[in-house]
Design an enzyme around this catalytic site. Structure first.
Site, PDB file in Angstrom:
ATOM      1  N   ASP A 122       0.863  -1.184   0.000  1.00  0.00           N
ATOM      2  CA  ASP A 122       0.000   0.000   0.000  1.00  0.00           C
ATOM      3  C   ASP A 122       0.900   1.235   0.000  1.00  0.00           C
ATOM      4  OD1 ASP A 122      -2.136   2.012   0.753  1.00  0.00           O
ATOM      5  OD2 ASP A 122      -3.317   0.205   1.102  1.00  0.00           O
ATOM      6  N   GLY A 148       4.476   1.275  -1.842  1.00  0.00           N
ATOM      7  CA  GLY A 148       4.647   1.571  -3.262  1.00  0.00           C
ATOM      8  C   GLY A 148       3.348   2.051  -3.882  1.00  0.00           C
ATOM      9  N   ASP A 149       3.386   2.144  -5.215  1.00  0.00           N
ATOM     10  CA  ASP A 149       2.256   2.684  -5.970  1.00  0.00           C
ATOM     11  C   ASP A 149       1.782   1.605  -6.946  1.00  0.00           C
ATOM     12  OD1 ASP A 149       0.614   3.926  -7.791  1.00  0.00           O
ATOM     13  OD2 ASP A 149       1.983   5.571  -8.252  1.00  0.00           O
ATOM     14  N   HIS A 168     -13.139  -1.029  -7.169  1.00  0.00           N
ATOM     15  CA  HIS A 168     -14.319  -0.144  -7.224  1.00  0.00           C
ATOM     16  C   HIS A 168     -13.937   1.341  -7.070  1.00  0.00           C
ATOM     17  CE1 HIS A 168     -15.655   0.363  -2.709  1.00  0.00           C
ATOM     18  NE2 HIS A 168     -14.357   0.482  -2.829  1.00  0.00           N
TER      19      HIS A 168
HETATM   20  C1  LIG Z   1     -10.847   1.642  -0.152  1.00  0.00           C
HETATM   21  S1  LIG Z   1      -9.271   1.387   0.608  1.00  0.00           S
HETATM   22  C2  LIG Z   1      -9.280  -0.365   0.811  1.00  0.00           C
HETATM   23  C3  LIG Z   1      -8.293  -0.828   1.836  1.00  0.00           C
HETATM   24  C4  LIG Z   1      -8.334  -2.329   2.135  1.00  0.00           C
HETATM   25  N1  LIG Z   1      -8.113  -3.144   0.955  1.00  0.00           N
HETATM   26  C5  LIG Z   1      -9.661  -2.686   2.777  1.00  0.00           C
HETATM   27  O1  LIG Z   1     -10.530  -3.219   2.094  1.00  0.00           O
HETATM   28  O2  LIG Z   1      -9.812  -2.391   3.963  1.00  0.00           O
HETATM   29  C6  LIG Z   1      -8.171   1.666  -0.750  1.00  0.00           C
HETATM   30  C7  LIG Z   1      -6.698   1.455  -0.419  1.00  0.00           C
HETATM   31  O3  LIG Z   1      -5.915   1.707  -1.601  1.00  0.00           O
HETATM   32  C8  LIG Z   1      -4.729   2.355  -1.211  1.00  0.00           C
HETATM   33  N2  LIG Z   1      -4.175   3.078  -2.371  1.00  0.00           N
HETATM   34  C9  LIG Z   1      -4.707   4.150  -3.009  1.00  0.00           C
HETATM   35  N3  LIG Z   1      -3.921   4.522  -4.032  1.00  0.00           N
HETATM   36  C10 LIG Z   1      -2.876   3.656  -4.037  1.00  0.00           C
HETATM   37  C11 LIG Z   1      -1.726   3.515  -4.881  1.00  0.00           C
HETATM   38  N4  LIG Z   1      -1.527   4.351  -5.915  1.00  0.00           N
HETATM   39  N5  LIG Z   1      -0.866   2.498  -4.626  1.00  0.00           N
HETATM   40  C12 LIG Z   1      -1.065   1.646  -3.582  1.00  0.00           C
HETATM   41  N6  LIG Z   1      -2.141   1.737  -2.747  1.00  0.00           N
HETATM   42  C13 LIG Z   1      -3.029   2.730  -2.982  1.00  0.00           C
HETATM   43  C14 LIG Z   1      -5.183   3.287  -0.103  1.00  0.00           C
HETATM   44  O4  LIG Z   1      -4.099   3.738   0.699  1.00  0.00           O
HETATM   45  C15 LIG Z   1      -6.160   2.386   0.650  1.00  0.00           C
HETATM   46  O5  LIG Z   1      -5.529   1.656   1.662  1.00  0.00           O
END
Ligand SMILES: C[S@@+](CC[C@H](N)C(=O)[O-])C[C@H]1O[C@@H](n2cnc3c(N)ncnc32)[C@H](O)[C@@H]1O
Length: 261
Positions: A122, A148-149, A168
């Site tokens: 994340d 990371g991204d 989503h």
């Molecule tokens: C809606 S949350 C879901 C978190 C987890 N999977 C859950 O269901 O509890 C979306 C997640 O995507 C991560 N996120 C958003 N952009 C991201 C990126 N570019 N790279 C990695 N993670 C990312 C956010 O930090 C967040 O933790």
């Protein structure tokens, strides 16, 4: 005496949704204010302020990031029991949770499957909470956090990847980019587990369908994604190099299991 609903507001309760309510009341409710602007323009609240990524906008307030992450942990905790019942993670040696936030889901899987190894991937801002969580559960020797991204790349460490409540958040193009990056690092016999709610094919007014429709609007106004039908998820997966082989129900969520094409 507290009702069942009231008991959920206790932060120490097993099925607490206290942090979710704080998120709804302090952040989401304000976002709804401009919903019409998003419907008319197709742009998210962040894009209407000329910021492309809602997560980047959120990062400007560490307090917002904390509230959001804690709310996601609450939401995930509400479905982990059903997920465990629905799927046997025992076939996996190393599971990676892409966008796994503070590691709630990974922690539950690791406690049940005592030899599984795991990686939560994340943004860096989730590292401290995740590592603290793993330390608290006593699983830091086999579960780690990698920052990371996911639009850039994800690490090649696992034989299975789970993505929960990630796709989503994004439009089709960005979703294919995340799924494509997962596809690149999975071994030939690897599995992708996509865990999302499915929008009904036809609109209906039952509780589950209404909540999915509300979430769809929330995705439009927030990160710029949408809720999708099972068929739409199958199409996205296929376009990203996966072949769906099973769909399992876990409460209001679907777990779509795919192998590589
Ligand atoms: C809606 S949350 C879901 C978190 C987890 N999977 C859950 O269901 O509890 C979306 C997640 O995507 C991560 N996120 C958003 N952009 C991201 C990126 N570019 N790279 C990695 N993670 C990312 C956010 O930090 C967040 O933790």
């Amino acid at each position: 005496m507290l009702t069942e609903l009231g008991a959920g507001l206790d932060g120490g309760a097993k099925r607490s949704f206290k942090n979710l309510i704080i998120f709804e009341g302090s952040m989401l409710v304000r976002r709804w204010d401009g919903l019409l602007d998003s419907i008319m323009s197709g742009k998210t609240a962040a894009q209407l302020q000329d910021i492309d990524d809602n997560f980047e906008l959120m990062a400007r307030s560490p307090e917002h990031v904390r509230i959001f992450n804690e709310a996601m942990t609450d939401l995930t905790r509400l479905v982990t029991h059903d997920l465990r019942q629905a799927y046997d993670f025992g076939m996996i040696s190393h599971l990676m949770d892409v966008g796994g936030g503070s590691g709630e889901l990974m922690g539950v899987v690791a406690l049940v499957y005592s030899t599984i190894r795991g990686t939560v991937f994340d943004l860096p801002r989730c590292a401290d909470a995740a590592n603290q969580h793993f330390g608290h559960l006593g699983i830091s020797d086999r579960i780690d956090f990698v920052a990371g991204d996911f639009f850039h790349e994800v690490p090649a460490v696992s034989d299975a990847i789970i993505v929960k409540s990630i796709i989503h958040d994004w439009n089709d193009e960005r979703s294919r980019s995340i799924l494509g990056n997962c596809r690149k690092v999975l071994p030939q016999k690897g599995r992708l587990l996509l865990f999302e709610r499915a929008m009904p094919e036809l609109p209906s007014t039952d509780d589950a369908a209404r909540s999915c429709a509300m979430s769809d609007l929330n995705m439009l106004r927030g990160p710029g994604g949408r809720e999708r039908t099972e068929r739409e998820y199958y199409r996205l997966l296929t376009e990203s190099g996966f072949s769906p082989i099973a769909v399992l129900r876990a409460d209001r969520f679907n777990l779509i299991v795919s192998r590589l094409c």
